[in-house]
Design a protein around this motif. Structure first.
Motif, short mmCIF file in Angstrom:
data_model
loop_
_atom_site.label_atom_id
_atom_site.label_comp_id
_atom_site.label_asym_id
_atom_site.label_seq_id
_atom_site.Cartn_x
_atom_site.Cartn_y
_atom_site.Cartn_z
N LEU A 107 -1.15 5.51 17.82
CA LEU A 107 -0.63 4.27 17.22
C LEU A 107 -1.19 4.05 15.81
N GLN A 108 -1.29 5.13 15.09
CA GLN A 108 -1.73 5.05 13.70
C GLN A 108 -0.60 4.49 12.84
N PRO A 109 -0.85 3.49 12.00
CA PRO A 109 0.20 2.95 11.12
C PRO A 109 0.68 4.00 10.12
N HIS A 110 2.00 4.14 10.00
CA HIS A 110 2.58 5.08 9.05
C HIS A 110 3.03 4.40 7.75
N GLY A 111 3.09 3.07 7.76
CA GLY A 111 3.54 2.36 6.57
C GLY A 111 5.04 2.20 6.51
N LEU A 112 5.50 1.52 5.46
CA LEU A 112 6.92 1.17 5.34
C LEU A 112 7.68 2.11 4.42
N SER A 113 7.07 3.16 3.96
CA SER A 113 7.74 4.10 3.06
C SER A 113 8.88 4.82 3.79
N HIS A 114 10.05 4.81 3.16
CA HIS A 114 11.19 5.52 3.76
C HIS A 114 10.97 7.02 3.74
N ASP A 115 10.32 7.54 2.72
CA ASP A 115 10.03 8.97 2.65
C ASP A 115 9.15 9.42 3.81
N THR A 116 8.21 8.55 4.21
CA THR A 116 7.36 8.88 5.36
C THR A 116 8.19 9.03 6.62
N TRP A 117 9.18 8.14 6.80
CA TRP A 117 10.04 8.24 7.98
C TRP A 117 10.87 9.53 7.93
N TRP A 155 15.78 19.03 22.16
CA TRP A 155 16.93 18.50 22.89
C TRP A 155 17.53 17.27 22.19
N LEU A 156 16.85 16.77 21.18
CA LEU A 156 17.34 15.60 20.46
C LEU A 156 18.41 16.04 19.46
N LEU A 157 19.63 15.53 19.65
CA LEU A 157 20.76 15.98 18.84
C LEU A 157 20.65 15.50 17.39
N ASP A 158 20.21 14.29 17.21
CA ASP A 158 20.11 13.74 15.87
C ASP A 158 19.20 12.51 15.91
N LEU A 159 18.81 12.02 14.75
CA LEU A 159 17.95 10.86 14.64
C LEU A 159 18.32 10.13 13.36
N SER A 160 18.36 8.83 13.44
CA SER A 160 18.82 8.02 12.31
C SER A 160 18.03 8.30 11.04
N LEU A 161 18.75 8.37 9.92
CA LEU A 161 18.11 8.56 8.63
C LEU A 161 17.51 7.27 8.09
N THR A 162 17.96 6.13 8.61
CA THR A 162 17.52 4.85 8.05
C THR A 162 16.25 4.31 8.69
N GLY A 163 15.86 4.86 9.84
CA GLY A 163 14.63 4.39 10.47
C GLY A 163 14.64 4.64 11.96
N ILE A 196 0.81 -1.21 0.00
CA ILE A 196 0.00 0.00 0.00
C ILE A 196 0.85 1.27 0.00
N THR A 197 1.99 1.24 0.73
CA THR A 197 2.70 2.51 0.99
C THR A 197 4.04 2.66 0.28
N CYS A 198 4.51 1.64 -0.43
CA CYS A 198 5.88 1.70 -0.94
C CYS A 198 6.01 1.77 -2.45
N LEU A 199 4.96 2.11 -3.15
CA LEU A 199 5.08 2.32 -4.60
C LEU A 199 6.18 3.35 -4.88
N PRO A 200 7.04 3.18 -5.89
CA PRO A 200 7.04 2.14 -6.94
C PRO A 200 7.93 0.93 -6.61
N TYR A 201 8.13 0.65 -5.32
CA TYR A 201 8.87 -0.54 -4.88
C TYR A 201 10.31 -0.57 -5.39
N ASP A 202 10.99 0.56 -5.32
CA ASP A 202 12.36 0.62 -5.84
C ASP A 202 13.38 1.06 -4.80
N ASN A 203 12.97 1.10 -3.51
CA ASN A 203 13.88 1.52 -2.45
C ASN A 203 14.38 0.30 -1.69
N PRO A 204 15.70 -0.01 -1.75
CA PRO A 204 16.23 -1.19 -1.06
C PRO A 204 15.97 -1.17 0.45
#
Length: 424
Positions: A303-313, A326-334, A80-88
């Motif tokens: 607790l709403q589902p956000h899906g697996l799209s990396h762009d959403t994260w 106060w948060l210095l940084d947050l991972s780009l990968t998830g 549902i959320t990861c079209l066009p399915y090209d992100n490793p």
């Protein structure tokens, strides 16, 4: 077991040691790779899945639904959320949801068919991890790090910075967490003296050799949970004593003066100013602060589902950093949390799986104290920056299912006239 597996029993016999060794040494590189965890355990697990799927029908239905349901949720959210399915990276997210379904059956079959061999390999693996870490601490911090590829190149710098040793992991915290998970798996399967001693060694290695502040915090939390569950009054008393002891501990740490130990330095700074604990260290900020921010954001969203799209994260990451200044940084990968990633992406849909996993661990506690404490630590480890796609997650779930099945059989034998509901 042989009747159910049929020809697959031969496959299990051949592949059992390969699956276990690939799981207990997941960072060792046979072929050079830029990733942390190597895929060998997954490949062997997929082969066993084909031959051992029948063991799924031995589990209680709630476990079947939880594990299969997690896979189904992952697939549907991906579609549902990861079209066009090209992100490793999104395929890696999907694998997180599918890993328990694909690997737990193979692990269960291996444990049932080769129980003694499983225990011996776990014991031997723990001995090797402890031996490597001891040699790195006392003699040479680069000992055996060549097996880690490029990740072993920074071993000396890490030790000189005041952190612990790598062991056979890419960084000290992974060394600590992996060793604790090995101890938890062994505690579920065996309660002999040597296994209890090795479990104690796993705890000591995480705190002393790996010198992981995250592992120390998790063990402290698991000990408090144990006290509250089994010795409630003692637990409350210990918390009160601990709070009053903080002043004394602060003085003791000050007497130690300057130290190269990162763990002791963090303790001193946290006691001196608890309000700034999450910002005194970049790693602590990203791990604990990131965990808190992601869980808080998920709860605030209902607790709403956000899906697996990396762009959403990436979009959510930007908003989280704005909200929690106060948060210095947050991972780009998830999300920097195994369970946190599931809750962010799957929301309320993954709660049945998380509940069943934790429930299965808590109702199959070993009888000895250290085994119980290290098992309580398991959900806390995966709440931290350790993902359930790691093969040891599926191994521990399989150990709990194996222990549950034999507990059920023991009850049936003790009370043959009693109707036992195995499907709950």
């Amino acid at each position: 077991m042989k009747k159910q597996l049929g020809a697959g029993a031969v496959v299990v016999k051949i592949l059992a040691p390969l699956l276990l060794l690939a799981s207990t040494f997941p960072y060792v590189q046979i072929v050079p790779s830029s990733g942390y965890t190597q895929p060998y355990a997954l490949f062997v697990g997929l082969i066993l899945f084909v031959f051992c799927f029948g063991v799924v029908f031995q589990w209680r239905k709630y476990d079947q639904i939880a594990i299969a349901g997690l896979g189904f949720v992952g697939v549907m959210l991906y579609i549902i959320t990861c079209l066009p399915y090209d992100n490793p990276l999104e395929y890696q997210y999907l694998l997180t949801y599918l890993s328990p379904l694909l690997m737990v059956p193979g692990f269960v079959a291996v444990i049932q068919h080769k129980t003694r061999q499983t225990i011996l390999i776990l014991q031997g693996s723990i001995v090797i991890w402890l031996f490597v870490s001891i040699i790195q601490l006392l003699i040479n911090p680069e000992f055996a790090t060549s097996f880690l590829g490029e990740w072993g190149n920074s071993a000396t710098d890490i030790v000189l910075s005041g952190r612990g040793v790598l062991g056979l992991a890419p960084e000290p915290t992974h060394n600590a967490f992996h060793t604790l998970l090995l101890g938890a798996a062994l505690a579920l399967l065996d309660s002999s003296k040597i296994s209890r001693f090795l479990v104690f060694g796993c705890i000591g290695s995480a705190v002393v050799l790996a010198a992981s502040s995250s592992a120390a915090l998790i063990l402290l939390a698991s000990t408090l949970i144990w006290l509250m569950r089994y010795k409630t009054l003692w637990g409350i008393a210990l918390v009160l004593i601990g709070l009053s002891f903080l002043a004394v501990l602060s003085s003791l740490l000050q007497l130690m003066g300057d130290t190269d130990s990162r763990l002791i330095s963090l303790m001193k700074e946290a006691i001196e100013d608890p309000a700034t604990f999450l910002v005194i260290d970049h790693s602590v900020n990203m791990r604990l602060g990131g965990l808190w921010a992601v869980l808080s954001d998920s709860i605030r969203s209902g607790l709403q589902p956000h899906g697996l799209s990396h762009d959403t994260w990436l979009q959510a990451r930007t908003e989280i950093l704005k909200t929690y200044d106060w948060l210095l940084d947050l991972s780009l990968t998830g999300p920097p949390s195994g369970f946190g990633l599931l809750l962010f992406q799957g929301g309320i849909l993954v709660l049945p799986f998380l509940f069943m996993f934790i429930h299965r661990l808590f109702v199959n506690q070993p009888r000895n104290l250290l085994g119980q404490i290290i098992l309580i630590a398991v959900p806390l480890i995966f709440l931290s920056q350790f993902y359930i796609s790691a093969p040891l997650f599926s191994l521990i779930y399989a150990c709990a299912l194996y222990r549950q099945r034999w507990n059920d059989i023991a009850v049936q034998q003790a009370y043959p006239t009693r109707s036992l509901k195995l499907n709950s």
